[in-house]
Write a protein that holds these residues in place. Sequence first.
Motif, PDB file in Angstrom:
ATOM      1  N   LEU A  76    -125.399  85.105  -0.945  1.00 20.10           N
ATOM      2  CA  LEU A  76    -124.740  83.816  -0.800  1.00 20.10           C
ATOM      3  C   LEU A  76    -125.002  82.762   0.312  1.00 20.10           C
ATOM      4  N   GLU A  77    -125.217  81.601  -0.289  1.00 17.24           N
ATOM      5  CA  GLU A  77    -125.487  80.502   0.837  1.00 17.24           C
ATOM      6  C   GLU A  77    -124.746  79.228   0.349  1.00 17.24           C
ATOM      7  N   PHE A  78    -124.016  78.718   1.316  1.00 20.84           N
ATOM      8  CA  PHE A  78    -123.601  77.377   0.801  1.00 20.84           C
ATOM      9  C   PHE A  78    -123.551  76.622   2.072  1.00 20.84           C
ATOM     10  N   ARG A  79    -123.712  75.023   1.772  1.00 22.68           N
ATOM     11  CA  ARG A  79    -124.173  74.465   2.857  1.00 22.68           C
ATOM     12  C   ARG A  79    -123.171  73.006   2.935  1.00 22.68           C
ATOM     13  N   TRP A  80    -122.641  72.546   4.098  1.00 24.13           N
ATOM     14  CA  TRP A  80    -121.771  71.311   4.215  1.00 24.13           C
ATOM     15  C   TRP A  80    -122.932  70.422   4.715  1.00 24.13           C
ATOM     16  N   PRO A  81    -123.277  69.274   4.150  1.00 28.67           N
ATOM     17  CA  PRO A  81    -124.141  68.379   4.847  1.00 28.67           C
ATOM     18  C   PRO A  81    -123.659  67.756   6.023  1.00 28.67           C
ATOM     19  N   ALA A  82    -124.566  67.296   6.873  1.00 32.48           N
ATOM     20  CA  ALA A  82    -124.160  66.589   8.122  1.00 32.48           C
ATOM     21  C   ALA A  82    -123.598  65.340   7.739  1.00 32.48           C
ATOM     22  N   THR A  83    -122.423  64.868   8.506  1.00 32.59           N
ATOM     23  CA  THR A  83    -121.994  63.748   8.331  1.00 32.59           C
ATOM     24  C   THR A  83    -121.921  62.933   9.975  1.00 32.59           C
ATOM     25  N   ASP A 121    -109.054  98.343   5.796  1.00 30.09           N
ATOM     26  CA  ASP A 121    -110.025  99.338   5.514  1.00 30.09           C
ATOM     27  C   ASP A 121    -111.366  98.814   6.070  1.00 30.09           C
ATOM     28  N   ALA A 122    -111.758  97.643   6.391  1.00 33.22           N
ATOM     29  CA  ALA A 122    -112.937  97.255   6.864  1.00 33.22           C
ATOM     30  C   ALA A 122    -112.665  95.860   7.612  1.00 33.22           C
ATOM     31  N   VAL A 123    -113.627  95.698   8.342  1.00 33.80           N
ATOM     32  CA  VAL A 123    -113.668  94.346   9.233  1.00 33.80           C
ATOM     33  C   VAL A 123    -114.958  93.638   8.991  1.00 33.80           C
ATOM     34  N   LEU A 124    -115.025  92.064   8.789  1.00 32.80           N
ATOM     35  CA  LEU A 124    -116.207  91.353   8.857  1.00 32.80           C
ATOM     36  C   LEU A 124    -115.869  90.229   9.683  1.00 32.80           C
ATOM     37  N   GLU A 125    -116.874  89.935  10.582  1.00 32.54           N
ATOM     38  CA  GLU A 125    -117.158  88.750  11.676  1.00 32.54           C
ATOM     39  C   GLU A 125    -118.017  87.770  10.967  1.00 32.54           C
ATOM     40  N   LEU A 126    -117.883  86.543  11.142  1.00 32.71           N
ATOM     41  CA  LEU A 126    -118.462  85.379  10.831  1.00 32.71           C
ATOM     42  C   LEU A 126    -118.685  84.850  12.269  1.00 32.71           C
ATOM     43  N   SER A 127    -119.743  84.469  12.343  1.00 33.50           N
ATOM     44  CA  SER A 127    -120.321  83.646  13.588  1.00 33.50           C
ATOM     45  C   SER A 127    -120.613  82.283  13.198  1.00 33.50           C
ATOM     46  N   ALA A 128    -120.211  81.375  14.341  1.00 32.64           N
ATOM     47  CA  ALA A 128    -120.391  79.965  14.480  1.00 32.64           C
ATOM     48  C   ALA A 128    -121.713  79.696  14.257  1.00 32.64           C
ATOM     49  N   GLY A 141    -115.016  77.062  12.672  1.00 30.54           N
ATOM     50  CA  GLY A 141    -116.252  76.563  12.154  1.00 30.54           C
ATOM     51  C   GLY A 141    -117.250  77.556  11.779  1.00 30.54           C
ATOM     52  N   SER A 142    -116.849  78.789  11.814  1.00 29.43           N
ATOM     53  CA  SER A 142    -117.597  80.031  11.306  1.00 29.43           C
ATOM     54  C   SER A 142    -117.833  80.180   9.754  1.00 29.43           C
ATOM     55  N   GLY A 143    -116.868  79.665   9.275  1.00 33.91           N
ATOM     56  CA  GLY A 143    -117.077  79.612   7.417  1.00 33.91           C
ATOM     57  C   GLY A 143    -116.017  80.322   6.950  1.00 33.91           C
ATOM     58  N   LYS A 144    -114.941  80.778   7.781  1.00 32.25           N
ATOM     59  CA  LYS A 144    -114.074  81.674   6.989  1.00 32.25           C
ATOM     60  C   LYS A 144    -113.436  81.037   5.927  1.00 32.25           C
ATOM     61  N   SER A 145    -112.717  79.556   6.018  1.00 35.05           N
ATOM     62  CA  SER A 145    -112.012  79.093   5.239  1.00 35.05           C
ATOM     63  C   SER A 145    -112.982  78.572   4.059  1.00 35.05           C
ATOM     64  N   THR A 146    -114.278  78.177   4.201  1.00 32.04           N
ATOM     65  CA  THR A 146    -115.284  78.115   3.099  1.00 32.04           C
ATOM     66  C   THR A 146    -115.408  79.244   2.366  1.00 32.04           C
ATOM     67  N   GLY A 184    -121.032  61.931  13.285  1.00 26.89           N
ATOM     68  CA  GLY A 184    -120.324  62.945  14.388  1.00 26.89           C
ATOM     69  C   GLY A 184    -120.221  64.239  14.148  1.00 26.89           C
ATOM     70  N   CYS A 185    -120.818  64.758  12.910  1.00 28.04           N
ATOM     71  CA  CYS A 185    -120.697  66.258  12.620  1.00 28.04           C
ATOM     72  C   CYS A 185    -121.978  66.689  12.115  1.00 28.04           C
ATOM     73  N   ASP A 186    -122.178  67.911  12.846  1.00 31.88           N
ATOM     74  CA  ASP A 186    -123.475  68.546  12.231  1.00 31.88           C
ATOM     75  C   ASP A 186    -123.233  69.074  10.880  1.00 31.88           C
ATOM     76  N   GLY A 187    -124.400  69.592  10.460  1.00 26.77           N
ATOM     77  CA  GLY A 187    -124.290  70.360   8.849  1.00 26.77           C
ATOM     78  C   GLY A 187    -124.008  71.842   9.246  1.00 26.77           C
ATOM     79  N   PHE A 188    -123.351  72.451   8.330  1.00 30.66           N
ATOM     80  CA  PHE A 188    -123.102  73.832   8.567  1.00 30.66           C
ATOM     81  C   PHE A 188    -123.725  74.600   7.094  1.00 30.66           C
ATOM     82  N   SER A 189    -123.971  75.703   7.573  1.00 32.71           N
ATOM     83  CA  SER A 189    -124.635  76.712   6.441  1.00 32.71           C
ATOM     84  C   SER A 189    -123.837  78.116   6.470  1.00 32.71           C
ATOM     85  N   LEU A 190    -123.403  78.551   5.390  1.00 28.78           N
ATOM     86  CA  LEU A 190    -122.669  79.690   5.444  1.00 28.78           C
ATOM     87  C   LEU A 190    -123.731  80.833   4.666  1.00 28.78           C
TER      88      LEU A 190
END
Length: 227
Positions: free
Chosen positions: A13-20, A220-227, A48-53, A22-28
């Motif tokens: 999986l890859e999802f990218r938010w473009p830079a705007t 049962d399981a844990v997943l950590e997302l990094s910023a 900013g780590s992509g949980k909501s995304t 005052g805000c850098d782009g983001f890629s999950l």
Amino acid sequence: MNASVPAIAIRDLEFRWPATRGCDGFSLKLPSLAVNPENSLFLHGPSGSGKSTLLNLVGGVLTPHSGCIELLGQAFSALPAARRDAFRADHIGFIFQQFNLIPYLSVLDNVVLPCRFSARRAAQAADARAAATTLLAHLDIAPDLHARPAHALSVGQQQRVAAARALIGKPEILIADEPTSALDAPRQAAFVDLLLAEARANGSALIFVSHDLRLAAHFDAVLELSA
């Protein structure tokens, strides 16, 4: 649902938010993830780590730029928007951080609301109001509260009503986005235990987002997302 098929399966999986301005782009990026029926995943990470995304991708609100999301054995991310909407209504229950109850509707009417938008969930519930009453009892909402408007409840009561609404009709997938953030630690743990018990009774897979790592041991399981 075939128990040997993951309720949620993610590959490359890859999802990218473009830079705007005052805000850098983001890629999950997420190489793989599987959550089986009746299993639970605790998802955490800094802002900013992509949980909501990720939740929006699993819920079909967003679609990935590459990779695949399969729900209940279907290539969900490849479906047209209208079919994703119908699938979401039939098979996914949401518990939001702000609960998103309809304030002027009664407790009971809030809980049965998903059955008005999904024939599958209405059929699973059979008698929707009776099913709602049972769920509310399991979640410790007393019968004398069922006719009250949602805005008249405490935060903890609203949270449990939101959980009942997500659970009605036995959706195979539950998504909970920081639903315990307004509660103190003992009430958080009690709610998580109630939610997990109901999810397992339904046979539902659960993704639960929280910043509170004290809750991770319940899952049962844990997943950590990094910023």
